[in-house]
Scaffold this motif. Sequence first.
Motif, PDB file in Angstrom:
ATOM      1  N   CYS A  45      44.812  40.355  36.923  1.00 39.44           N
ATOM      2  CA  CYS A  45      44.920  39.277  37.900  1.00 39.44           C
ATOM      3  C   CYS A  45      43.613  38.526  38.151  1.00 39.44           C
ATOM      4  O   CYS A  45      43.206  37.694  37.349  1.00 39.44           O
ATOM      5  N   GLU A  46      42.911  38.843  39.228  1.00 39.79           N
ATOM      6  CA  GLU A  46      41.702  38.111  39.627  1.00 39.79           C
ATOM      7  C   GLU A  46      40.652  38.056  38.528  1.00 39.79           C
ATOM      8  O   GLU A  46      39.849  37.118  38.476  1.00 39.79           O
ATOM      9  N   ASP A  47      40.655  39.023  37.629  1.00 42.30           N
ATOM     10  CA  ASP A  47      39.679  39.048  36.541  1.00 42.30           C
ATOM     11  C   ASP A  47      39.697  37.734  35.754  1.00 42.30           C
ATOM     12  O   ASP A  47      38.664  37.307  35.242  1.00 42.30           O
ATOM     13  N   LEU A  48      40.873  37.121  35.649  1.00 37.64           N
ATOM     14  CA  LEU A  48      40.998  35.865  34.915  1.00 37.64           C
ATOM     15  C   LEU A  48      40.348  34.697  35.638  1.00 37.64           C
ATOM     16  O   LEU A  48      39.880  33.752  34.996  1.00 37.64           O
ATOM     17  N   TRP A  49      40.279  34.754  36.970  1.00 36.59           N
ATOM     18  CA  TRP A  49      39.897  33.587  37.768  1.00 36.59           C
ATOM     19  C   TRP A  49      38.387  33.495  38.026  1.00 36.59           C
ATOM     20  O   TRP A  49      37.921  32.516  38.608  1.00 36.59           O
ATOM     21  N   VAL A  50      37.632  34.497  37.618  1.00 35.89           N
ATOM     22  CA  VAL A  50      36.192  34.493  37.888  1.00 35.89           C
ATOM     23  C   VAL A  50      35.454  33.669  36.838  1.00 35.89           C
ATOM     24  O   VAL A  50      36.013  33.353  35.776  1.00 35.89           O
ATOM     25  N   PRO A  51      34.192  33.306  37.087  1.00 35.93           N
ATOM     26  CA  PRO A  51      33.467  32.450  36.137  1.00 35.93           C
ATOM     27  C   PRO A  51      33.366  33.011  34.723  1.00 35.93           C
ATOM     28  O   PRO A  51      33.466  32.265  33.746  1.00 35.93           O
ATOM     29  N   ILE A  52      33.127  34.321  34.597  1.00 30.58           N
ATOM     30  CA  ILE A  52      33.089  34.940  33.269  1.00 30.58           C
ATOM     31  C   ILE A  52      34.106  36.077  33.259  1.00 30.58           C
ATOM     32  O   ILE A  52      33.788  37.218  33.632  1.00 30.58           O
ATOM     33  N   PRO A  53      35.341  35.816  32.874  1.00 28.72           N
ATOM     34  CA  PRO A  53      36.377  36.854  32.888  1.00 28.72           C
ATOM     35  C   PRO A  53      36.054  37.972  31.898  1.00 28.72           C
ATOM     36  O   PRO A  53      35.437  37.731  30.848  1.00 28.72           O
ATOM     37  N   PRO A  54      36.454  39.197  32.198  1.00 27.67           N
ATOM     38  CA  PRO A  54      36.299  40.282  31.226  1.00 27.67           C
ATOM     39  C   PRO A  54      36.920  39.945  29.870  1.00 27.67           C
ATOM     40  O   PRO A  54      36.410  40.369  28.834  1.00 27.67           O
TER      41      PRO A  54
END
Length: 642
Positions: free
Chosen positions: A167-176
Motif C-alpha cells: 500500500c503506502e510503500d507505493l506512494w512515497v518518493p522512493i518506493p521499495p
Amino acid sequence: MHSGFLRIAATAPTVRVADVDFNLSQIKAKLAELDKIGVEVAVFPEMCLTAYTCADLFHNSTLINAANRALLNLRDYSRTLNLHFAVGLPVSHAGALYNCAAFIRNGRVNFVAKTYIPNYNEFYERRWWRPLPFGKTETVDILDEQFEMSTGRIFNSHGAKVGIEICEDLWVPIPPSSRLAMAGAQVILNLSASDDLIGKYAYLQSLLRQQSARCLCAYVYAGAGWGESSTDLTFDGKAIIAENGTILKANERWNPADNTSIADADIEALDRDRLHMTTFADCAEAECNGIETEPVAKNSDTSDLSDNQPALLRYIDPHPFVPASDEARRERCEEIINIQVAALARRLDAINCKTLTVGISGGLDSTLALLIAARTFDRLKLDRKGIIGVTMPGFGTTNRTHTNAVELMDGLGVSSREISIAPAVIQHFKDIDHDPSVHDVTYENTQARQRTLLLMDIANQTGGIVLGTGDLSELALGWATYNGDHMSMYGVNAGVPKTLVKYLVGYFANEAPKNSTVRRCLLDIIDTPISPELIPADSHGNIKQRTEDLVGPYELHDFFLYYTLRFGFTPERIYLLARHAFSKEQYTDEVIRHWLATFFRRFFSQQFKRSCLPDGPKVGSVCLSPRGDWRMPSDASSALWR
C-alpha cells in the motif's frame, strides 16, 4: 512461465471484518479458481486474512492467533497448487506488530513487512503497526515454527523474479519497488487497502502506469473491497495490472462480483527493455545494495512456442503503430505532423532553402510528403509556389492516380510540372540493349531512377532540394530502388510506418473544407491500392501491380517490424504473437509463417540501402536511421532468423 509470459492475477474477494475463517474460505476458493486457469502468481489485498479495518482488535491475541492458524492452513494448501500467492496478515514479533504480506509457494512461507506506515489524514496505522526498515531481515515465530520476515527480498516464482510492497510503500518518493526492480524484480505485487475518494482512482492509475514504466516491470495491485467496515471509509475493491506504463487489465470497481483481473505479463519484453536501456543498469548499481535475490530456476516451459500453446490472456494489438481510438489516433497524427513539419522547417532554415522539389504519384507516401511540405511553407511564411510538385507518368501510371496527383497539386496551390518519363526510358532501354517487353527488375528500376534524375536536376535548376517520400515500412523491406526513389536530400516520411500513413493523410482530409477538391482527392488516394505503378495497367486501365500481392500485407510487416526493432524478439515469438493478434480468418498460420520469412529475408538483404539513408526525422520508438537507432552490417547473415 510459458514463452516468456507469466500469468498473474490481482484479486479482492469479499471479507468479513475479524472473521478469519470466512476470509480463509474465500481466499482458498479464489486460489482454486485461479490455479485451474493457469495463473502462476496472484496477489490479495492488505490484511485480507483479518480484514484491514479491524482497528484496535489488532491488539487482541484471539485475532492474531486466528490469523496465524489461517496462514499455516494456506501454507499446507499451497502444496496442492502450482500457483504462488501473497496474502496480508498481522505478524507479532519482539513485542511489536507488523503489517505483512506472506508470500506462499509450494509449502514455503516468507513474510514481507510494510516499510512505510501512514499516520496522516484518515490513516492511523502507527497506532497498530511498526515499520520494518528497507533491507532488514528478522526471524519470527508463528505457532512454534520459524519464518523469515524482511523487506528488500526478491523471490523466484515460475522462472520470474517477484518483489513485494504494501500500500503506502507505493506512494512515497522512493518506493521499495524501485529498488526491488533495479535489483532484478520483474514483477511487483502490491497488497493494498487504500480507501476511495473523489479523484483518487485516476491518480492511482497514473501512479501505477508511471511506476511500472520507471521500473520496467509488471505491477500487480490488489485493493481491499466489499466487506470492509464503512464506519469512516469506503473501499471499492481494485484489481489492477500494469506493465511498463500501460494498464493491462482493471476490474469494474464497486462490483463485488468483478473482483479479479488476470493477464499474461511479458517478462521477456521487460528484460529486453532493461537490457536496451543502459541507464537502468547504471542506476541499479548505485541503488540496489542490500537486496537479497533468490536464484531463478530454469523453467522448461519458457521456450514452448508450439502452435498448441494456450491462448494469451492479454491483448496483442495487430496494429501496434496505430492507436485504437479515434481520439488517440487524432492526437498521434497531430504529434507526428508537428514533428515532420518542425524537422523540415529546421532543415530549410539551416540551408536557407526556399524551394522544394517532390515527385507526386497520386499515392499515399508522396501525398503525405506534399502535405507536410505545404504546412511547412505556411509555418515559414513562404509562398507555396516554391514547392515544385512533379508528376512523371510512366508505363504503369493509371488515369486515377494521375488525375489525383494533378488535382491535388492544383488544390494545394503549389507549382506543378508534368514530365513523361516514357521517351527517356525507351531511349535508355536502347542504350543498354534491354527488350521493353521484358517486364523485369531492369524494366521497373529504370523508371524509378529516371524519375529521381529528373527531380534532382529540377532541384538544382530551382535552387532547392528534393524531398523524399519513402516511409519506414518500405525502408525495412528495401521496397525502394537503390539510387532511385531510395534517394533524396531529406526523407520526411522516413519514420512513419505504412499502416499509419493513411491515417495521417486522413487527418489532412478531415481538415480540408467539405466538397473541396483537396478533400476529394485525399479520400480517393486513401482508397487507392498501394502500387509502384511500374508495370502497365490492365485492359480496363486499372492498377495491375499491387505491392501487397508482391511483398506481403503491410499490416503484417509493420507488426513484424515493431516486435523486431522495439523488443528484439525471435521469429518464433513474433509468430506466436501474430497468431494471437490476427484471427485465422485474416491470416492462416501458413500465411503468417510465409510473410514472416519474407520479412526477415528482405530486412537483412536490404540493409545496404538503409546504410546510406538520407536524413529524416524520427517520430516514434521504432526507427531505422543508420546514424541513430539501427546500426547493422549490410552483409549480416539472416540464417538464424529464417
